[in-house]
Design an enzyme around this catalytic site. Structure first.
Site, PDB file in Angstrom:
ATOM      1  N   GLU A  78      -0.140  -4.764  11.790  1.00  0.00           N
ATOM      2  CA  GLU A  78       0.610  -4.331  10.609  1.00  0.00           C
ATOM      3  C   GLU A  78       2.082  -4.723  10.768  1.00  0.00           C
ATOM      4  O   GLU A  78       2.751  -5.047   9.797  1.00  0.00           O
ATOM      5  CB  GLU A  78       0.475  -2.818  10.442  1.00  0.00           C
ATOM      6  CG  GLU A  78       1.056  -2.301   9.154  1.00  0.00           C
ATOM      7  CD  GLU A  78       0.739  -0.839   8.951  1.00  0.00           C
ATOM      8  OE1 GLU A  78       0.023  -0.534   7.967  1.00  0.00           O
ATOM      9  OE2 GLU A  78       1.201  -0.008   9.756  1.00  0.00           O
TER      10      GLU A  78
ATOM     11  N   CYS B  34       6.010   5.650   4.460  1.00  0.00           N
ATOM     12  CA  CYS B  34       4.770   5.005   4.001  1.00  0.00           C
ATOM     13  C   CYS B  34       4.151   5.719   2.802  1.00  0.00           C
ATOM     14  O   CYS B  34       3.191   5.235   2.215  1.00  0.00           O
ATOM     15  CB  CYS B  34       3.761   4.926   5.139  1.00  0.00           C
ATOM     16  SG  CYS B  34       4.306   3.868   6.484  1.00  0.00           S
TER      17      CYS B  34
ATOM     18  N   HIS C 294       3.514  -5.117   3.811  1.00  0.00           N
ATOM     19  CA  HIS C 294       3.471  -5.634   5.173  1.00  0.00           C
ATOM     20  C   HIS C 294       3.005  -7.087   5.142  1.00  0.00           C
ATOM     21  O   HIS C 294       2.258  -7.498   4.256  1.00  0.00           O
ATOM     22  CB  HIS C 294       2.478  -4.847   6.031  1.00  0.00           C
ATOM     23  CG  HIS C 294       2.866  -3.430   6.254  1.00  0.00           C
ATOM     24  ND1 HIS C 294       3.802  -3.058   7.186  1.00  0.00           N
ATOM     25  CD2 HIS C 294       2.441  -2.284   5.665  1.00  0.00           C
ATOM     26  CE1 HIS C 294       3.937  -1.732   7.172  1.00  0.00           C
ATOM     27  NE2 HIS C 294       3.125  -1.245   6.253  1.00  0.00           N
TER      28      HIS C 294
ATOM     29  N   HIS D 226       0.844  -1.192   0.000  1.00  0.00           N
ATOM     30  CA  HIS D 226       0.000   0.000   0.000  1.00  0.00           C
ATOM     31  C   HIS D 226       0.879   1.241   0.000  1.00  0.00           C
ATOM     32  O   HIS D 226       2.088   1.170   0.179  1.00  0.00           O
ATOM     33  CB  HIS D 226      -0.974   0.002   1.179  1.00  0.00           C
ATOM     34  CG  HIS D 226      -0.349   0.170   2.525  1.00  0.00           C
ATOM     35  ND1 HIS D 226      -1.056   0.609   3.621  1.00  0.00           N
ATOM     36  CD2 HIS D 226       0.902  -0.028   2.988  1.00  0.00           C
ATOM     37  CE1 HIS D 226      -0.282   0.664   4.681  1.00  0.00           C
ATOM     38  NE2 HIS D 226       0.923   0.276   4.320  1.00  0.00           N
TER      39      HIS D 226
ATOM     40  N   ASP E 297      -4.743 -10.680  -0.205  1.00  0.00           N
ATOM     41  CA  ASP E 297      -3.423 -11.303  -0.157  1.00  0.00           C
ATOM     42  C   ASP E 297      -2.662 -11.120  -1.465  1.00  0.00           C
ATOM     43  O   ASP E 297      -3.192 -11.349  -2.551  1.00  0.00           O
ATOM     44  CB  ASP E 297      -3.562 -12.795   0.160  1.00  0.00           C
ATOM     45  CG  ASP E 297      -2.241 -13.441   0.530  1.00  0.00           C
ATOM     46  OD1 ASP E 297      -1.383 -12.774   1.147  1.00  0.00           O
ATOM     47  OD2 ASP E 297      -2.068 -14.636   0.212  1.00  0.00           O
ATOM     48  N   HIS E 298      -1.418 -10.693  -1.339  1.00  0.00           N
ATOM     49  CA  HIS E 298      -0.514 -10.447  -2.469  1.00  0.00           C
ATOM     50  C   HIS E 298      -1.102  -9.443  -3.457  1.00  0.00           C
ATOM     51  O   HIS E 298      -0.975  -9.591  -4.668  1.00  0.00           O
ATOM     52  CB  HIS E 298      -0.120 -11.747  -3.161  1.00  0.00           C
ATOM     53  CG  HIS E 298       0.808 -12.561  -2.320  1.00  0.00           C
ATOM     54  ND1 HIS E 298       0.353 -13.446  -1.363  1.00  0.00           N
ATOM     55  CD2 HIS E 298       2.158 -12.594  -2.240  1.00  0.00           C
ATOM     56  CE1 HIS E 298       1.393 -13.997  -0.760  1.00  0.00           C
ATOM     57  NE2 HIS E 298       2.498 -13.494  -1.268  1.00  0.00           N
TER      58      HIS E 298
ATOM     59  N   HIS F 264       4.907   0.066  -0.534  1.00  0.00           N
ATOM     60  CA  HIS F 264       5.661  -0.772   0.376  1.00  0.00           C
ATOM     61  C   HIS F 264       4.696  -1.820   0.919  1.00  0.00           C
ATOM     62  O   HIS F 264       3.487  -1.679   0.797  1.00  0.00           O
ATOM     63  CB  HIS F 264       6.285   0.057   1.523  1.00  0.00           C
ATOM     64  CG  HIS F 264       5.286   0.601   2.480  1.00  0.00           C
ATOM     65  ND1 HIS F 264       4.483   1.678   2.198  1.00  0.00           N
ATOM     66  CD2 HIS F 264       4.927   0.176   3.719  1.00  0.00           C
ATOM     67  CE1 HIS F 264       3.682   1.917   3.224  1.00  0.00           C
ATOM     68  NE2 HIS F 264       3.927   1.021   4.168  1.00  0.00           N
TER      69      HIS F 264
END
Length: 137
Positions: free
Chosen positions: A125, A34, A42, A15, A80-81, A40
């Site tokens: 996070e 961020c 998490h 994100h 996810d991903h 980037h």
């Protein structure tokens, strides 16, 4: 008798925290690293808590398999991903902070669970930072 059942899952997502109403300098000052224009990622950990009465027939608050399936459908598969900003419609105009991600997840799950259950989530996070949301305004 009331009890709570917990389900722990994880997903990986990228994100960028950015407010389009602000100039680049303000975004960098407020969001720091961020705000990286290249995004980037998490490794998020999600804990879903369902609270309700223990059913006298089954001994369950709720079938744990149902929680697993709904979390997979509403969170893992769509997040996810993925790049949350680009790939998840919920964040097209919503800054994907941990707080906003938690609210989106809660709303997605709240719509799937019977209203007789209380729902709360924790979204980690990082190992040190997490958000807890239970629908209270």
């Amino acid at each position: 008798m009331k009890a709570s059942l917990y389900r722990k899952e994880s997903f990986n997502a990228a994100h960028r925290l950015h407010n389009p109403a602000w100039d680049d300098e303000t975004n960098k000052r407020v969001f720091g690293l961020c705000n990286n224009p290249n995004y980037h990622g998490h490794n998020y950990t999600l804990i879903v808590e369902i609270t309700g009465d223990i059913d006298l027939q089954t001994g369950f608050v709720i079938d744990a398999k149902m929680i697993k399936e709904l979390v997979n459908e509403e969170v893992i598969e769509p997040f996810d991903h993925c790049n949350l900003n680009l790939d998840v419609p919920d964040f097209k105009s919503l800054n994907p902070t941990a707080e906003n991600i938690a609210v989106v997840i809660w709303n997605r799950l709240r719509n799937r669970f019977d209203s007789k259950f209380d729902l709360s989530i924790k979204l980690y996070e990082t190992e040190k930072n997490y958000v807890r949301y239970n629908g209270q305004k």
